[in-house]
Design a protein around this motif. Sequence first.
Motif, PDB file in Angstrom:
ATOM      1  N   GLY A 103     -28.752  -3.587  -0.525  1.00  0.00           N
ATOM      2  CA  GLY A 103     -28.709  -4.660  -1.519  1.00  0.00           C
ATOM      3  C   GLY A 103     -27.309  -4.932  -2.024  1.00  0.00           C
ATOM      4  O   GLY A 103     -26.388  -4.141  -1.842  1.00  0.00           O
ATOM      5  N   ARG A 104     -27.174  -6.054  -2.659  1.00  0.00           N
ATOM      6  CA  ARG A 104     -25.909  -6.403  -3.325  1.00  0.00           C
ATOM      7  C   ARG A 104     -26.246  -6.922  -4.706  1.00  0.00           C
ATOM      8  O   ARG A 104     -27.336  -7.438  -4.939  1.00  0.00           O
ATOM      9  N   LYS A 105     -25.296  -6.772  -5.606  1.00  0.00           N
ATOM     10  CA  LYS A 105     -25.525  -7.230  -6.976  1.00  0.00           C
ATOM     11  C   LYS A 105     -25.216  -8.723  -7.063  1.00  0.00           C
ATOM     12  O   LYS A 105     -24.155  -9.175  -6.651  1.00  0.00           O
ATOM     13  N   ARG A 106     -26.191  -9.455  -7.585  1.00  0.00           N
ATOM     14  CA  ARG A 106     -26.020 -10.890  -7.808  1.00  0.00           C
ATOM     15  C   ARG A 106     -26.604 -11.234  -9.160  1.00  0.00           C
ATOM     16  O   ARG A 106     -27.591 -10.649  -9.592  1.00  0.00           O
ATOM     17  N   SER A 107     -26.007 -12.217  -9.773  1.00  0.00           N
ATOM     18  CA  SER A 107     -26.530 -12.680 -11.057  1.00  0.00           C
ATOM     19  C   SER A 107     -27.821 -13.461 -10.797  1.00  0.00           C
ATOM     20  O   SER A 107     -28.064 -13.923  -9.678  1.00  0.00           O
ATOM     21  N   PRO A 108     -28.643 -13.645 -11.837  1.00  0.00           N
ATOM     22  CA  PRO A 108     -29.846 -14.457 -11.662  1.00  0.00           C
ATOM     23  C   PRO A 108     -29.535 -15.868 -11.151  1.00  0.00           C
ATOM     24  O   PRO A 108     -30.286 -16.420 -10.350  1.00  0.00           O
ATOM     25  N   THR A 109     -28.424 -16.436 -11.600  1.00  0.00           N
ATOM     26  CA  THR A 109     -28.038 -17.773 -11.136  1.00  0.00           C
ATOM     27  C   THR A 109     -27.719 -17.755  -9.644  1.00  0.00           C
ATOM     28  O   THR A 109     -28.151 -18.637  -8.896  1.00  0.00           O
ATOM     29  N   GLU A 110     -26.956 -16.744  -9.199  1.00  0.00           N
ATOM     30  CA  GLU A 110     -26.641 -16.634  -7.776  1.00  0.00           C
ATOM     31  C   GLU A 110     -27.908 -16.481  -6.939  1.00  0.00           C
ATOM     32  O   GLU A 110     -28.038 -17.076  -5.875  1.00  0.00           O
ATOM     33  N   LEU A 114     -28.466 -19.135  -4.218  1.00  0.00           N
ATOM     34  CA  LEU A 114     -28.217 -18.630  -2.870  1.00  0.00           C
ATOM     35  C   LEU A 114     -29.421 -17.936  -2.238  1.00  0.00           C
ATOM     36  O   LEU A 114     -29.470 -17.761  -1.035  1.00  0.00           O
ATOM     37  N   GLY A 115     -30.355 -17.506  -3.072  1.00  0.00           N
ATOM     38  CA  GLY A 115     -31.472 -16.719  -2.563  1.00  0.00           C
ATOM     39  C   GLY A 115     -31.059 -15.267  -2.408  1.00  0.00           C
ATOM     40  O   GLY A 115     -29.899 -14.913  -2.550  1.00  0.00           O
ATOM     41  N   SER A 116     -32.015 -14.424  -2.143  1.00  0.00           N
ATOM     42  CA  SER A 116     -31.744 -13.005  -1.961  1.00  0.00           C
ATOM     43  C   SER A 116     -32.602 -12.498  -0.818  1.00  0.00           C
ATOM     44  O   SER A 116     -33.829 -12.507  -0.895  1.00  0.00           O
ATOM     45  N   VAL A 117     -31.942 -12.038   0.246  1.00  0.00           N
ATOM     46  CA  VAL A 117     -32.665 -11.497   1.382  1.00  0.00           C
ATOM     47  C   VAL A 117     -33.461 -10.274   0.943  1.00  0.00           C
ATOM     48  O   VAL A 117     -34.652 -10.157   1.238  1.00  0.00           O
ATOM     49  N   SER A 118     -32.815  -9.361   0.223  1.00  0.00           N
ATOM     50  CA  SER A 118     -33.490  -8.139  -0.218  1.00  0.00           C
ATOM     51  C   SER A 118     -34.703  -8.451  -1.080  1.00  0.00           C
ATOM     52  O   SER A 118     -35.783  -7.873  -0.887  1.00  0.00           O
ATOM     53  N   GLN A 119     -34.539  -9.358  -2.017  1.00  0.00           N
ATOM     54  CA  GLN A 119     -35.645  -9.709  -2.911  1.00  0.00           C
ATOM     55  C   GLN A 119     -36.815 -10.303  -2.115  1.00  0.00           C
ATOM     56  O   GLN A 119     -37.976  -9.937  -2.333  1.00  0.00           O
ATOM     57  N   THR A 120     -36.531 -11.185  -1.187  1.00  0.00           N
ATOM     58  CA  THR A 120     -37.579 -11.790  -0.374  1.00  0.00           C
ATOM     59  C   THR A 120     -38.318 -10.727   0.435  1.00  0.00           C
ATOM     60  O   THR A 120     -39.550 -10.734   0.503  1.00  0.00           O
TER      61      THR A 120
END
Length: 135
Positions: A103-110, A114-120
């Motif tokens: 994973g990588r740290k991203r803000s809620p806005t990012e 941009l979406g999140s591969v890990s979250q998906t």
Amino acid sequence: MYRLLVPLDNSMERANKQAAYVSALPCANESVEAVLAHSLTDEERSVPEDMQRADRVETVRRTMEMLADAGIDVDTVDLSPPPAEGILALAASEEFDEIVMGGRKRSPTEKAILGSVSQTVVLNAEIPVTVTGGT
């Protein structure tokens, strides 16, 4: 054999954390198989077609070496883009016991933009997912 799907991007820092997690599993050198997966970027697809393979990507090569040095069985596979869908499709089509994401740290806005591969993957995978963290 405990079979892991280990999707890698181009971050060696995240790949190192994923490899460390896999290597630290109990009896890893006796009973773990790691399948390293990578979805080629546009830049990686700009080389001749016979060179468009996951095992030619630096993070994949170096992670293969680290895990092989630890005595872990390693294989590689190319992911279909987009990455999250490719990971989920591969996990559903083959028998894996766990997915190990970096994973990588991203803000809620990012994440929203941009979406999140890990979250998906975490939200949609039908097998356990471990996220090793990142920056």
